[in-house]
Enzyme design. Structure first.
Site, PDB file in Angstrom:
ATOM      1  N   GLU A 182      78.798   4.807  -2.885  1.00 45.16           N
ATOM      2  CA  GLU A 182      77.989   5.610  -3.815  1.00 45.16           C
ATOM      3  C   GLU A 182      78.747   6.854  -4.287  1.00 45.16           C
ATOM      4  O   GLU A 182      78.622   7.914  -3.679  1.00 45.16           O
ATOM      5  CB  GLU A 182      76.665   6.034  -3.145  1.00 45.16           C
ATOM      6  CG  GLU A 182      75.749   6.794  -4.097  1.00 45.16           C
ATOM      7  CD  GLU A 182      74.462   7.289  -3.444  1.00 45.16           C
ATOM      8  OE1 GLU A 182      74.379   7.305  -2.202  1.00 45.16           O
ATOM      9  OE2 GLU A 182      73.548   7.666  -4.189  1.00 45.16           O
ATOM     10  N   LYS A 224      76.894   1.541  -5.659  1.00 37.96           N
ATOM     11  CA  LYS A 224      75.669   2.286  -5.995  1.00 37.96           C
ATOM     12  C   LYS A 224      76.087   3.348  -6.994  1.00 37.96           C
ATOM     13  O   LYS A 224      76.770   4.319  -6.648  1.00 37.96           O
ATOM     14  CB  LYS A 224      75.056   2.910  -4.739  1.00 37.96           C
ATOM     15  CG  LYS A 224      73.820   3.760  -5.033  1.00 37.96           C
ATOM     16  CD  LYS A 224      72.936   3.893  -3.815  1.00 37.96           C
ATOM     17  CE  LYS A 224      71.778   4.827  -4.052  1.00 37.96           C
ATOM     18  NZ  LYS A 224      70.760   4.728  -3.019  1.00 37.96           N
TER      19      LYS A 224
HETATM   20  P1  13P Z   1      67.703   9.066  -5.439  1.00 43.98           P
HETATM   21  O1  13P Z   1      67.267   7.759  -6.040  1.00 43.98           O
HETATM   22  O2  13P Z   1      66.580   9.983  -5.130  1.00 43.98           O
HETATM   23  O3  13P Z   1      68.812   9.697  -6.237  1.00 43.98           O
HETATM   24  O4  13P Z   1      68.344   8.724  -4.039  1.00 43.98           O
HETATM   25  C1  13P Z   1      69.200   7.670  -3.937  1.00 43.98           C
HETATM   26  C2  13P Z   1      70.125   7.877  -2.817  1.00 43.98           C
HETATM   27  O5  13P Z   1      70.203   7.065  -1.919  1.00 43.98           O
HETATM   28  C3  13P Z   1      70.975   9.077  -2.819  1.00 43.98           C
HETATM   29  O6  13P Z   1      71.996   8.930  -1.889  1.00 43.98           O
END
Ligand code: 13P
Length: 344
Positions: A182, A224
């Site tokens: 991510e 992600k």
């Molecule tokens: P949000 O969808 O609230 O951005 O959170 C996703 C997430 O896992 C952040 O690390």
């Protein structure tokens, strides 16, 4: 490294019409969210609230997996089963957030962060596998902005985070756990959507170059991603179609076709915007399944509805089930605003 298991896990995470619930908020983030609805952020309240989400009737039709916090992976629901055991039994894959949050990068402006948690990671991975986790998450944070005329993000920040993500991903795969990588480009700031597109492209390029350098198998990795959007205080807010087109353009330029899927974070977008953007992208189509891995955009209404009151438990589950259904439709390009109203 069990590649058969990795392939099976990754495919199930992004199965048609399904996406991932991010419920891995750190104690600090959880505190903020709970405070907003006047609930004490105790271990028991966190257990109760997360149990509410996981046991929502029918939600396994849209939720393929759940990202858990270390604490939650070790907790049990009211039925006595551990949360990972409950989830697995109900067709939802348990995942685990393994990063240890962000710290400043020495000599760089304070907005530039790198994510920690690599020390001892291999050992933790082995334990997480035993506890039932089959995928993991590591969040890197990239800030767009300017500090004393220095344009952010710096190359150093992007490079440091890309390498941490790649080392983490290699550790995951060695333990037969699918890495969800991510690299989040934050939407906070007055920057334009054009700038967000530029930074997202550079970040993803660096990330996939680092994965290659660490021999990470892209066939067993889930991205992600943050969507390409206007900064939240930018005077021109791009519309749904523009967000979808720019996000897909960047992904197609940078993400190998071999990836099993791309999931998105909601990043502070409204619930409806996060759903509408995902839907618009799926109407256009992409080389990979595109789905959600939202925390806030799935949980906002449920948390508010619950507000710590047991009498609101069922209503909160209904609110969560609704958002899961809407995003399940968006993951297939089948959502619209009429459905949103009629099913609410
Ligand atoms: P949000 O969808 O609230 O951005 O959170 C996703 C997430 O896992 C952040 O690390």
């Amino acid at each position: 490294m069990d590649t058969t298991l990795l392939s099976k896990t990754a495919a199930a995470m992004v199965a048609k019409g399904k996406g991932v619930l991010a419920a891995d908020e750190s104690a600090g983030t959880c505190e903020k969210r709970f405070q907003s609805v006047n609930v004490d952020c105790t271990e028991e309240n966190r257990r109760t609230y997360r149990g509410l989400l996981f046991t929502t009737p029918g939600v396994n039709q849209q939720i393929s997996g759940v990202i858990l916090h270390d604490e939650t992976l070790r907790q049990s629901g009211n039925d006595g089963a551990t949360f990972p055991a409950y989830l697995a039994k109900n067709g939802m894959i348990p995942g685990i957030k393994v990063d240890k949050g962000v710290v400043n990068i020495p000599m760089l402006p304070a907005a530039e962060k790198v994510t920690e948690g690599l020390d001892g990671l291999d050992k933790r991975m082995a334990e997480y596998f035993k506890l039932g986790a089959r995928f993991a998450k590591w969040r890197a944070v990239i800030t767009i902005g300017e500090f004393n005329s220095i344009v952010l993000p710096s190359h150093t920040c992007i490079y440091a985070n890309a390498h941490a993500l790649a080392r983490y991903a290699a550790s995951c795969q060695a333990a037969s756990i699918v890495p969800m990588i991510e690299p989040e480009v934050l939407l906070d700031g007055s920057h334009t959507i054009e700038r967000c597109e530029e930074v997202t492209e550079v970040t993803l390029r660096a990330t996939f170059a680092a994965l290659a350098a660490y021999n990470v198998s892209t066939e067993h990795t889930i991205l992600k991603a943050s969507m390409v959007v206007s900064g939240n205080t930018c005077s021109r807010q791009a519309g749904v179609d523009e967000v979808a087109e720019r996000t897909l353009r960047v992904l197609k330029r940078t993400v190998p076709a071999s990836l099993p899927g791309v999931v998105f974070l909601s990043g502070g977008q409204t619930d409806l915007a996060a759903t509408a953007h995902l839907d618009a992208m799926n109407r256009i189509g992409a080389p990979w399944p595109l789905t959600f891995s939202y925390s806030r955009a799935l949980q906002n209404t449920a948390l508010k509805t619950w507000s710590g009151n047991p009498a609101n438990y069922a209503a909160a589950q209904k609110a969560f089930a609704h958002r899961a259904r809407m995003n399940g439709l968006a993951a297939q390009g089948k959502w619209n605003r009429e459905l949103e109203k009629s099913a609410a």
